[in-house]
Design an enzyme around this catalytic site. Structure first.
Site, PDB file in Angstrom:
ATOM      1  N   MET A 153       0.875  -1.192   0.021  1.00 14.66           N
ATOM      2  CA  MET A 153       0.011  -0.098  -0.052  1.00 14.66           C
ATOM      3  C   MET A 153       0.858   1.231  -0.043  1.00 14.66           C
ATOM      4  O   MET A 153       0.687   2.175   0.798  1.00 14.66           O
ATOM      5  CB  MET A 153      -0.980  -0.040   1.133  1.00 14.66           C
ATOM      6  CG  MET A 153      -2.033  -1.023   0.983  1.00 14.66           C
ATOM      7  SD  MET A 153      -3.430  -0.068  -0.174  1.00 14.66           S
ATOM      8  CE  MET A 153      -4.031   1.199   0.823  1.00 14.66           C
ATOM      9  N   GLY A 154       1.911   1.314  -1.077  1.00 12.43           N
ATOM     10  CA  GLY A 154       2.529   2.707  -1.044  1.00 12.43           C
ATOM     11  C   GLY A 154       1.713   3.522  -1.874  1.00 12.43           C
ATOM     12  O   GLY A 154       0.490   3.444  -1.956  1.00 12.43           O
ATOM     13  N   ILE A 156       1.294   3.825  -5.263  1.00 12.86           N
ATOM     14  CA  ILE A 156       0.764   2.960  -6.385  1.00 12.86           C
ATOM     15  C   ILE A 156      -0.614   2.494  -5.641  1.00 12.86           C
ATOM     16  O   ILE A 156      -1.701   2.430  -6.053  1.00 12.86           O
ATOM     17  CB  ILE A 156       1.498   2.156  -7.085  1.00 12.86           C
ATOM     18  CG1 ILE A 156       2.406   3.044  -7.765  1.00 12.86           C
ATOM     19  CG2 ILE A 156       0.874   1.486  -8.048  1.00 12.86           C
ATOM     20  CD1 ILE A 156       3.416   2.239  -8.760  1.00 12.86           C
ATOM     21  N   THR A 234       1.233  -5.251 -11.926  1.00 13.18           N
ATOM     22  CA  THR A 234       1.818  -4.327 -12.354  1.00 13.18           C
ATOM     23  C   THR A 234       3.280  -3.650 -11.585  1.00 13.18           C
ATOM     24  O   THR A 234       3.677  -2.584 -11.910  1.00 13.18           O
ATOM     25  CB  THR A 234       0.927  -3.062 -12.644  1.00 13.18           C
ATOM     26  OG1 THR A 234       0.333  -2.523 -11.190  1.00 13.18           O
ATOM     27  CG2 THR A 234      -0.093  -3.420 -13.522  1.00 13.18           C
ATOM     28  N   ARG A 236       6.592  -5.914  -9.989  1.00 13.14           N
ATOM     29  CA  ARG A 236       7.569  -6.273 -10.560  1.00 13.14           C
ATOM     30  C   ARG A 236       7.769  -7.999 -10.908  1.00 13.14           C
ATOM     31  O   ARG A 236       6.775  -8.586 -10.159  1.00 13.14           O
ATOM     32  CB  ARG A 236       8.925  -6.477  -9.384  1.00 13.14           C
ATOM     33  CG  ARG A 236       9.161  -4.882  -9.012  1.00 13.14           C
ATOM     34  CD  ARG A 236      10.049  -4.319 -10.170  1.00 13.14           C
ATOM     35  NE  ARG A 236      10.287  -2.762  -9.978  1.00 13.14           N
ATOM     36  CZ  ARG A 236       9.669  -1.937 -10.549  1.00 13.14           C
ATOM     37  NH1 ARG A 236       8.787  -2.103 -11.359  1.00 13.14           N
ATOM     38  NH2 ARG A 236      10.059  -0.705 -10.435  1.00 13.14           N
ATOM     39  N   GLU A 265      12.476  -9.650 -19.393  1.00 15.16           N
ATOM     40  CA  GLU A 265      11.832  -8.782 -20.494  1.00 15.16           C
ATOM     41  C   GLU A 265      12.698  -8.368 -21.644  1.00 15.16           C
ATOM     42  O   GLU A 265      13.833  -8.322 -21.322  1.00 15.16           O
ATOM     43  CB  GLU A 265      11.165  -7.414 -19.909  1.00 15.16           C
ATOM     44  CG  GLU A 265      10.061  -7.808 -18.521  1.00 15.16           C
ATOM     45  CD  GLU A 265       9.667  -6.440 -17.913  1.00 15.16           C
ATOM     46  OE1 GLU A 265       9.975  -5.483 -18.265  1.00 15.16           O
ATOM     47  OE2 GLU A 265       8.722  -6.525 -17.138  1.00 15.16           O
ATOM     48  N   HIS A 283       5.073  -3.977 -19.770  1.00 14.51           N
ATOM     49  CA  HIS A 283       5.725  -3.109 -18.842  1.00 14.51           C
ATOM     50  C   HIS A 283       5.234  -1.535 -19.159  1.00 14.51           C
ATOM     51  O   HIS A 283       6.291  -0.607 -19.305  1.00 14.51           O
ATOM     52  CB  HIS A 283       7.117  -3.223 -18.691  1.00 14.51           C
ATOM     53  CG  HIS A 283       7.670  -2.834 -17.294  1.00 14.51           C
ATOM     54  ND1 HIS A 283       8.844  -3.511 -16.782  1.00 14.51           N
ATOM     55  CD2 HIS A 283       7.201  -2.046 -16.536  1.00 14.51           C
ATOM     56  CE1 HIS A 283       9.121  -3.014 -15.564  1.00 14.51           C
ATOM     57  NE2 HIS A 283       8.259  -2.308 -15.382  1.00 14.51           N
TER      58      HIS A 283
END
Length: 317
Positions: A153-154, A156, A234, A236, A265, A283
Protein backbone atom coordinates in the site's frame (compact mmCIF):
# COMPACT_ATOMS: atom_id res chain seq x y z
CA UNK A 1 34.00 21.79 -21.24
CA UNK A 2 30.26 21.29 -20.72
CA UNK A 3 29.14 18.58 -18.34
CA UNK A 4 27.86 15.45 -20.05
CA UNK A 5 24.60 13.63 -19.30
CA UNK A 6 24.02 10.19 -20.79
CA UNK A 7 20.27 9.67 -21.18
CA UNK A 8 19.71 5.95 -21.47
CA UNK A 9 16.01 6.13 -20.51
CA UNK A 10 14.16 6.39 -23.81
CA UNK A 11 11.02 8.02 -22.41
CA UNK A 12 13.14 10.71 -20.72
CA UNK A 13 14.85 11.45 -24.02
CA UNK A 14 11.43 12.11 -25.57
CA UNK A 15 10.44 14.54 -22.81
CA UNK A 16 10.95 18.09 -24.06
CA UNK A 17 10.30 19.52 -20.62
CA UNK A 18 12.95 17.39 -18.89
CA UNK A 19 15.57 17.90 -21.59
CA UNK A 20 14.97 21.65 -21.52
CA UNK A 21 15.98 21.78 -17.84
CA UNK A 22 19.30 20.09 -18.61
CA UNK A 23 19.93 22.08 -21.78
CA UNK A 24 19.35 25.31 -19.85
CA UNK A 25 22.36 24.38 -17.71
CA UNK A 26 24.51 24.03 -20.81
CA UNK A 27 24.91 20.27 -20.40
CA UNK A 28 25.82 18.10 -23.37
CA UNK A 29 23.09 15.46 -23.74
CA UNK A 30 24.06 12.05 -25.08
CA UNK A 31 21.00 10.01 -26.09
CA UNK A 32 20.49 6.27 -26.16
CA UNK A 33 21.10 5.29 -29.81
CA UNK A 34 19.03 2.10 -29.50
CA UNK A 35 15.26 1.73 -29.33
CA UNK A 36 15.58 -0.53 -26.28
CA UNK A 37 17.32 -0.61 -22.90
CA UNK A 38 21.10 -0.48 -23.14
CA UNK A 39 23.24 -3.48 -22.24
CA UNK A 40 26.17 -3.48 -19.86
CA UNK A 41 28.67 -3.51 -22.73
CA UNK A 42 26.96 -0.60 -24.50
CA UNK A 43 26.88 1.49 -21.34
CA UNK A 44 30.51 0.72 -20.53
CA UNK A 45 31.46 1.93 -24.01
CA UNK A 46 29.55 5.21 -23.71
CA UNK A 47 29.84 6.20 -20.05
CA UNK A 48 33.49 7.25 -19.89
CA UNK A 49 33.71 10.97 -19.16
CA UNK A 50 29.99 11.26 -18.39
CA UNK A 51 28.94 13.33 -15.36
CA UNK A 52 25.39 12.01 -14.96
CA UNK A 53 23.44 8.96 -16.11
CA UNK A 54 19.65 8.98 -16.50
CA UNK A 55 18.75 5.30 -16.44
CA UNK A 56 15.63 3.46 -17.49
CA UNK A 57 15.60 -0.35 -17.45
CA UNK A 58 19.20 -0.47 -18.64
CA UNK A 59 21.85 -2.81 -17.16
CA UNK A 60 23.63 -0.41 -14.79
CA UNK A 61 26.01 -2.98 -13.35
CA UNK A 62 29.08 -2.61 -11.19
CA UNK A 63 31.21 -2.71 -14.33
CA UNK A 64 29.26 0.22 -15.79
CA UNK A 65 29.65 2.27 -12.62
CA UNK A 66 33.36 1.52 -12.41
CA UNK A 67 33.77 2.57 -16.05
CA UNK A 68 32.03 5.85 -15.26
CA UNK A 69 34.15 6.71 -12.25
CA UNK A 70 35.54 9.12 -11.24
CA UNK A 71 33.59 11.51 -13.49
CA UNK A 72 30.16 10.00 -12.86
CA UNK A 73 28.44 11.97 -10.08
CA UNK A 74 24.82 10.73 -10.13
CA UNK A 75 22.62 7.95 -11.49
CA UNK A 76 19.06 9.24 -11.79
CA UNK A 77 16.54 6.44 -12.28
CA UNK A 78 13.69 7.45 -14.58
CA UNK A 79 11.11 5.79 -12.35
CA UNK A 80 10.93 4.23 -8.90
CA UNK A 81 12.20 0.67 -9.27
CA UNK A 82 15.99 0.44 -9.19
CA UNK A 83 16.65 -3.32 -9.24
CA UNK A 84 18.59 -2.93 -12.47
CA UNK A 85 21.12 -0.60 -10.79
CA UNK A 86 23.99 -1.89 -8.67
CA UNK A 87 23.33 0.45 -5.77
CA UNK A 88 25.97 -1.07 -3.50
CA UNK A 89 28.74 -0.43 -6.05
CA UNK A 90 27.44 3.09 -6.62
CA UNK A 91 27.72 3.72 -2.88
CA UNK A 92 31.28 2.45 -2.87
CA UNK A 93 32.13 5.10 -5.44
CA UNK A 94 30.12 7.76 -3.61
CA UNK A 95 27.61 8.08 -6.47
CA UNK A 96 24.02 8.73 -5.36
CA UNK A 97 21.24 6.78 -7.05
CA UNK A 98 17.99 8.74 -7.16
CA UNK A 99 14.40 7.82 -7.97
CA UNK A 100 11.19 9.70 -8.76
CA UNK A 101 8.74 8.70 -6.01
CA UNK A 102 5.06 9.18 -6.77
CA UNK A 103 5.63 10.56 -10.25
CA UNK A 104 3.97 7.68 -12.08
CA UNK A 105 1.70 6.37 -9.31
CA UNK A 106 -1.52 7.47 -10.98
CA UNK A 107 -0.41 6.08 -14.33
CA UNK A 108 0.41 2.62 -12.98
CA UNK A 109 -2.70 2.54 -10.78
CA UNK A 110 -4.94 3.34 -13.72
CA UNK A 111 -3.40 0.56 -15.81
CA UNK A 112 -3.83 -1.87 -12.91
CA UNK A 113 -7.48 -1.00 -12.62
CA UNK A 114 -7.90 -1.11 -16.39
CA UNK A 115 -6.44 -4.62 -16.42
CA UNK A 116 -8.78 -5.61 -13.61
CA UNK A 117 -11.80 -4.50 -15.64
CA UNK A 118 -10.42 -6.11 -18.79
CA UNK A 119 -10.14 -9.41 -16.95
CA UNK A 120 -13.58 -9.49 -15.41
CA UNK A 121 -15.34 -8.37 -18.62
CA UNK A 122 -13.10 -10.28 -21.11
CA UNK A 123 -12.59 -7.09 -23.12
CA UNK A 124 -9.54 -8.20 -25.16
CA UNK A 125 -11.11 -11.57 -25.90
CA UNK A 126 -14.33 -10.03 -27.24
CA UNK A 127 -12.35 -7.56 -29.33
CA UNK A 128 -10.37 -10.42 -30.91
CA UNK A 129 -13.58 -12.37 -31.50
CA UNK A 130 -15.18 -9.56 -33.49
CA UNK A 131 -12.03 -8.97 -35.51
CA UNK A 132 -12.03 -12.69 -36.38
CA UNK A 133 -15.56 -12.40 -37.77
CA UNK A 134 -17.47 -13.76 -34.78
CA UNK A 135 -19.91 -12.10 -32.42
CA UNK A 136 -19.21 -14.01 -29.21
CA UNK A 137 -20.52 -12.17 -26.18
CA UNK A 138 -18.89 -13.12 -22.87
CA UNK A 139 -20.93 -12.74 -19.71
CA UNK A 140 -18.76 -11.11 -17.09
CA UNK A 141 -19.21 -9.86 -13.56
CA UNK A 142 -19.63 -6.52 -11.84
CA UNK A 143 -16.79 -5.43 -9.56
CA UNK A 144 -19.00 -3.64 -7.05
CA UNK A 145 -19.09 -5.58 -3.80
CA UNK A 146 -16.19 -7.80 -4.83
CA UNK A 147 -13.02 -8.10 -2.73
CA UNK A 148 -9.88 -6.38 -3.97
CA UNK A 149 -6.71 -7.53 -2.26
CA UNK A 150 -3.76 -5.14 -2.53
CA UNK A 151 -0.26 -6.32 -1.69
CA UNK A 152 1.79 -3.21 -0.96
CA UNK A 153 0.00 0.00 0.00
CA UNK A 154 2.62 2.51 -1.09
CA UNK A 155 1.94 5.33 -3.53
CA UNK A 156 0.63 3.07 -6.30
CA UNK A 157 -1.28 0.66 -4.12
CA UNK A 158 -2.92 3.61 -2.42
CA UNK A 159 -4.05 5.06 -5.74
CA UNK A 160 -5.54 1.70 -6.69
CA UNK A 161 -7.45 1.65 -3.39
CA UNK A 162 -8.91 5.10 -4.10
CA UNK A 163 -10.23 3.93 -7.46
CA UNK A 164 -11.60 0.70 -6.03
CA UNK A 165 -13.47 2.69 -3.40
CA UNK A 166 -15.22 4.57 -6.21
CA UNK A 167 -16.34 1.22 -7.66
CA UNK A 168 -17.77 0.19 -4.28
CA UNK A 169 -15.34 -2.67 -3.82
CA UNK A 170 -14.38 -4.19 -0.48
CA UNK A 171 -10.68 -3.44 -0.06
CA UNK A 172 -8.31 -5.58 1.96
CA UNK A 173 -4.57 -5.01 1.98
CA UNK A 174 -1.24 -6.22 3.25
CA UNK A 175 1.59 -3.85 4.09
CA UNK A 176 4.30 -3.81 6.71
CA UNK A 177 3.21 -0.31 7.73
CA UNK A 178 -0.60 0.10 7.71
CA UNK A 179 -1.72 3.62 6.81
CA UNK A 180 -4.50 4.98 9.07
CA UNK A 181 -5.62 7.37 6.29
CA UNK A 182 -6.74 4.51 4.08
CA UNK A 183 -8.51 2.79 6.95
CA UNK A 184 -10.44 5.95 7.76
CA UNK A 185 -11.08 7.43 4.32
CA UNK A 186 -11.34 4.39 2.05
CA UNK A 187 -12.42 1.57 4.33
CA UNK A 188 -9.27 -0.48 3.79
CA UNK A 189 -8.90 -3.47 6.10
CA UNK A 190 -5.31 -4.54 6.71
CA UNK A 191 -4.79 -8.29 7.06
CA UNK A 192 -1.88 -10.75 7.11
CA UNK A 193 -0.63 -11.62 3.62
CA UNK A 194 -2.03 -15.19 3.54
CA UNK A 195 -5.51 -13.89 4.37
CA UNK A 196 -5.36 -11.20 1.66
CA UNK A 197 -4.34 -13.78 -0.93
CA UNK A 198 -7.05 -16.24 0.14
CA UNK A 199 -9.94 -13.76 0.38
CA UNK A 200 -9.35 -11.65 -2.74
CA UNK A 201 -11.53 -11.82 -5.83
CA UNK A 202 -8.86 -9.66 -7.46
CA UNK A 203 -5.29 -9.70 -6.14
CA UNK A 204 -3.26 -6.67 -7.24
CA UNK A 205 0.48 -6.63 -6.59
CA UNK A 206 2.24 -3.36 -5.74
CA UNK A 207 5.17 -4.51 -3.61
CA UNK A 208 8.84 -3.84 -4.39
CA UNK A 209 11.17 -6.66 -5.35
CA UNK A 210 13.08 -7.71 -2.23
CA UNK A 211 14.43 -11.01 -0.90
CA UNK A 212 11.21 -11.29 1.09
CA UNK A 213 8.81 -10.66 -1.81
CA UNK A 214 10.45 -12.48 -4.74
CA UNK A 215 8.24 -15.42 -5.69
CA UNK A 216 5.47 -14.65 -3.18
CA UNK A 217 2.98 -15.79 -5.81
CA UNK A 218 3.85 -19.42 -6.33
CA UNK A 219 2.31 -22.90 -6.48
CA UNK A 220 1.53 -22.87 -2.77
CA UNK A 221 -0.02 -19.41 -2.54
CA UNK A 222 -1.91 -19.76 -5.83
CA UNK A 223 -3.64 -22.86 -4.48
CA UNK A 224 -4.99 -20.81 -1.56
CA UNK A 225 -6.72 -18.35 -3.92
CA UNK A 226 -10.34 -18.56 -4.99
CA UNK A 227 -10.93 -20.49 -8.22
CA UNK A 228 -12.81 -17.40 -9.45
CA UNK A 229 -9.96 -15.00 -8.57
CA UNK A 230 -7.84 -12.90 -10.92
CA UNK A 231 -4.20 -11.91 -10.38
CA UNK A 232 -3.01 -8.45 -11.48
CA UNK A 233 0.71 -7.62 -11.49
CA UNK A 234 1.92 -4.15 -12.44
CA UNK A 235 4.76 -4.18 -9.88
CA UNK A 236 7.79 -6.40 -10.48
CA UNK A 237 7.90 -9.55 -12.57
CA UNK A 238 9.88 -11.60 -10.08
CA UNK A 239 7.08 -11.39 -7.51
CA UNK A 240 5.38 -14.14 -9.52
CA UNK A 241 6.72 -17.61 -10.30
CA UNK A 242 5.62 -17.72 -13.95
CA UNK A 243 5.86 -21.51 -14.27
CA UNK A 244 3.56 -21.94 -11.28
CA UNK A 245 1.19 -19.29 -12.65
CA UNK A 246 1.00 -21.12 -15.98
CA UNK A 247 0.07 -24.30 -14.15
CA UNK A 248 -2.59 -22.46 -12.12
CA UNK A 249 -4.13 -20.80 -15.17
CA UNK A 250 -4.08 -23.86 -17.40
CA UNK A 251 -5.60 -26.14 -14.75
CA UNK A 252 -8.27 -23.75 -13.47
CA UNK A 253 -6.76 -23.13 -10.05
CA UNK A 254 -7.51 -19.43 -10.59
CA UNK A 255 -9.72 -17.80 -13.22
CA UNK A 256 -7.25 -15.50 -14.92
CA UNK A 257 -4.41 -13.02 -14.73
CA UNK A 258 -3.16 -9.77 -16.20
CA UNK A 259 0.56 -9.03 -16.18
CA UNK A 260 2.43 -5.86 -17.09
CA UNK A 261 5.79 -7.05 -15.74
CA UNK A 262 7.77 -10.25 -16.18
CA UNK A 263 10.83 -11.96 -14.75
CA UNK A 264 12.62 -11.50 -18.06
CA UNK A 265 11.73 -8.72 -20.46
CA UNK A 266 10.84 -8.56 -23.27
CA UNK A 267 8.65 -11.65 -22.90
CA UNK A 268 9.60 -14.28 -25.49
CA UNK A 269 8.44 -17.83 -26.11
CA UNK A 270 6.58 -17.96 -22.81
CA UNK A 271 3.95 -20.70 -22.38
CA UNK A 272 1.79 -18.01 -20.75
CA UNK A 273 1.18 -16.62 -24.23
CA UNK A 274 -0.63 -19.82 -25.24
CA UNK A 275 -3.37 -19.24 -22.68
CA UNK A 276 -6.66 -17.46 -23.31
CA UNK A 277 -7.23 -16.45 -19.69
CA UNK A 278 -4.30 -14.07 -19.41
CA UNK A 279 -3.81 -10.48 -20.57
CA UNK A 280 -0.27 -9.17 -21.10
CA UNK A 281 1.09 -5.66 -21.62
CA UNK A 282 4.73 -4.60 -22.22
CA UNK A 283 5.68 -3.03 -18.86
CA UNK A 284 3.63 0.00 -19.83
CA UNK A 285 2.28 1.05 -16.44
CA UNK A 286 4.22 4.31 -16.32
CA UNK A 287 3.78 5.05 -20.01
CA UNK A 288 1.48 8.06 -19.96
CA UNK A 289 2.34 11.56 -21.13
CA UNK A 290 1.64 12.96 -17.68
CA UNK A 291 3.67 10.30 -15.87
CA UNK A 292 6.63 10.66 -18.21
CA UNK A 293 6.69 14.43 -17.77
CA UNK A 294 6.50 14.25 -13.96
CA UNK A 295 9.17 11.56 -13.76
CA UNK A 296 11.47 13.38 -16.16
CA UNK A 297 11.18 16.67 -14.30
CA UNK A 298 12.13 15.02 -11.01
CA UNK A 299 15.10 13.24 -12.57
CA UNK A 300 16.32 16.37 -14.34
CA UNK A 301 16.07 18.33 -11.10
CA UNK A 302 18.14 15.72 -9.28
CA UNK A 303 20.85 15.84 -11.94
CA UNK A 304 21.04 19.63 -11.75
CA UNK A 305 21.20 19.60 -7.96
CA UNK A 306 24.03 17.07 -7.77
CA UNK A 307 26.07 18.56 -10.60
CA UNK A 308 25.70 21.95 -8.89
CA UNK A 309 27.20 20.56 -5.71
CA UNK A 310 23.94 20.09 -3.80
CA UNK A 311 22.49 16.98 -2.18
CA UNK A 312 19.74 15.13 -4.06
CA UNK A 313 16.20 15.05 -2.69
CA UNK A 314 15.33 11.44 -3.50
CA UNK A 315 18.48 9.35 -3.09
CA UNK A 316 18.12 5.61 -2.45
CA UNK A 317 19.39 4.79 1.04
Amino acid sequence: MPKKVLIAARSFSRSKEAKAILEAQGYELILNPYDRPMTEAELVEMIAGVDALVAGNDDVTGAVIAAGAPDLKIIAKHGVGYNNIDVSTAKQYGIPVTVAPGANSQSVAELAFGLLLACVRSIPQMDCSIRAGSWDRVTGYEVGGKVLGIVGMGNIGGEVAKRACGFNMKIIAYDIYPNPEFIKNYGVTYLPLPEVIAQADFLSLHAPSTPGTIGIINRTTLRTMKKTAFLINTARGDLVNEEDLYEALSSGIIAGAALDTFAKEPLENSPLLTLKNIIVTPHAGAATHEGVIRTGLIGAGEVVRVLSGQAPHYAVK
